[in-house]
Design a protein around this motif. Sequence first.
Motif, PDB file in Angstrom:
ATOM      1  N   VAL A   1      -1.364  -0.980  -4.254  1.00  9.40           N
ATOM      2  CA  VAL A   1      -0.734  -0.761  -5.558  1.00  9.40           C
ATOM      3  C   VAL A   1      -0.065  -2.042  -6.038  1.00  9.40           C
ATOM      4  CG1 VAL A   1      -0.332   1.686  -5.103  1.00  9.40           C
ATOM      5  CG2 VAL A   1       1.439   0.015  -4.510  1.00  9.40           C
ATOM      6  N   THR A   2       0.209  -2.078  -7.340  1.00  3.49           N
ATOM      7  CA  THR A   2       0.977  -3.162  -7.945  1.00  3.49           C
ATOM      8  C   THR A   2       2.252  -2.565  -8.519  1.00  3.49           C
ATOM      9  OG1 THR A   2      -1.026  -4.386  -8.508  1.00  3.49           O
ATOM     10  CG2 THR A   2       0.988  -4.983  -9.685  1.00  3.49           C
TER      11      THR A   2
ATOM     12  N   LEU B   1       5.046   6.133  -8.439  1.00  8.30           N
ATOM     13  CA  LEU B   1       4.414   6.172  -7.122  1.00  8.30           C
ATOM     14  C   LEU B   1       5.200   7.029  -6.132  1.00  8.30           C
ATOM     15  CD1 LEU B   1       3.443   2.386  -6.880  1.00  8.30           C
ATOM     16  CD2 LEU B   1       1.825   4.317  -6.950  1.00  8.30           C
TER      17      LEU B   1
ATOM     18  N   LYS C   1      -3.403   3.289  -0.273  1.00 11.72           N
ATOM     19  CA  LYS C   1      -4.035   2.678  -1.442  1.00 11.72           C
ATOM     20  C   LYS C   1      -3.205   1.487  -1.919  1.00 11.72           C
ATOM     21  CE  LYS C   1      -5.418   3.701  -6.214  1.00 11.72           C
ATOM     22  NZ  LYS C   1      -5.394   4.720  -7.305  1.00 11.72           N
TER      23      LYS C   1
ATOM     24  N   ASP D   1       7.121   1.732 -12.419  1.00 12.20           N
ATOM     25  CA  ASP D   1       5.939   1.815 -11.551  1.00 12.20           C
ATOM     26  C   ASP D   1       6.311   2.455 -10.215  1.00 12.20           C
ATOM     27  OD1 ASP D   1       4.444   0.541 -13.483  1.00 12.20           O
ATOM     28  OD2 ASP D   1       4.572  -1.439 -12.555  1.00 12.20           O
TER      29      ASP D   1
ATOM     30  N   TYR E   1       0.845  -1.189   0.000  1.00  8.63           N
ATOM     31  CA  TYR E   1       0.000   0.000   0.000  1.00  8.63           C
ATOM     32  C   TYR E   1       0.885   1.245   0.000  1.00  8.63           C
ATOM     33  CZ  TYR E   1      -3.615  -3.282   1.531  1.00  8.63           C
ATOM     34  OH  TYR E   1      -4.479  -4.352   1.608  1.00  8.63           O
TER      35      TYR E   1
END
Length: 513
Positions: free
Chosen positions: A70-71, A81, A68, A77, A64
């Motif tokens: 997340v992957t 983030l 939230k 990625d 998280y």
Amino acid sequence: MESKYAIELKQVTKRFGEVVANDQVDLNVRAGEILSILGENGSGKTTLMNMISGIYFPDEGHIYVNGKEVTIRSPKDSHELGIGMIHQHFKLVPVLTAAENIILGMSGKGKLNMKKIESDIKTLVDKYGFDMDPAMKIYDMSVSQKQTVEIVKVLYHGAEVLILDEPTAVLTPQETEKLFDVLRNMKQDGKSIIIITHKLNEVLELSDRVSVLRKGKYIGTVDTKDATVSSLTEMMVGEKVTLDINRTEPKNPQKRIEMIGVTCRNSEGTAVLDKASFTAYSGEILGVAGISGSGQKELLESIAGLQYMEEGEIWYDTPDGDRKKLSGMDVKEIRKLGVRLSFVPEDRLGMGLVGSMDLTDNMMLRSYKKGRGAFADRKSPRQLAEKVVESLEVVTPSINTPVRRLSGGNVQKVLVGREISSEPTVLMVAYPVRGLDINSSYTIYNLLNDQKEKGVAVICVGEDLDVLLELCDKILVMQSGKVAGIVDARTATKEQLGLMMTGDLREEAGKDE
């Protein structure tokens, strides 16, 4: 009210074949805090951080970011983030400037306005208190300046969470303090900082909380204000550990190695040793300190016959009173005299051990020429392998296991243990505990002390100044290939050593002899 979690891991598991690197780990870091992650060698610290930074993908569990889920499948990625990882080995292009390295990989169209980019970077640098010139070329920078570029790069790319892997491993005490001041400024600005380190004193000085992993499992998190070196060590190891180095006074020290004005150059013609001179005595541990690349490696290699000397001499005084000139001898002749080099580089399997061979065969590398007839003696090397495994607690399925299948720390124990077992008169070790957990490190320190007690002249290159000050009798400081001085380890300070390492203070070489 409890702080909001910037990152939260729940039941995260990562496997590599049959090896479980992380086993249902729960971990969190709050916004605006510094979290240290501790654990023995192979406890899963770096694997866990590599999943947050997108290098590995978890087999199970949830991640998280700001509450939230997340992957994270890739570093891209992770960057999107707001997560940035600063690795121990920098990934910079030497011929480019700091600013050019910082903007590498960023999307954009049209011609770059480098003046505006440099101005924006300078604003960021001034905000947090960094010391960096955006227009400076990387190849002109010190190690700490290169590290600054890496940190500023992730900040410029928008990171709110920073992960630092062993950030002080190659810094002087003064550079470490500057880094800590910057990290505190970043924390005040709301950044979340995760530090992987093995230096417990620094953990207690800098972090707000400490999370501990052991054998891939999450053990717990404590507030740093409630922790001590002993309590953290016990969490890491699972039992009480005595963290004392029993340094005794040298008994009847005799001259063993004398280096006089030695100069060595690398393939580019740069002097890696510049008229270096010092003396090492029996029954003493001589530490060697210096910023990475200051000539520590070459100092040992020149004694072992592995460096071509442009000028100077190296002499060896035997226990029987003979004086022999080592400079000019080949490696085999030097080893026959009892001068042993146990150099432990980052690539442990690239120098000293053969990964495809088992422990017994690697022990034989030092003694196979003593065999008679067509067959080499395997009994003695096997007994030595068993002795090293038992005394150093090497984790291996058996002594028939290929060395490449062992963890880095266990490979290191085999390498150091083999050299200590050869009963040298001069033992040279470089970074003997690099990559080892704290318990194994103290095993090595005690073994070096045992050699000292037997009258061996021990020369030890180390990175941790706290350890060198506690372990050694004298410390030789290298600075840009020169011997900046030799000090008494019982009275010297980290600050004094740091100034000598950077050339801001010079001591008369050998004054304590």
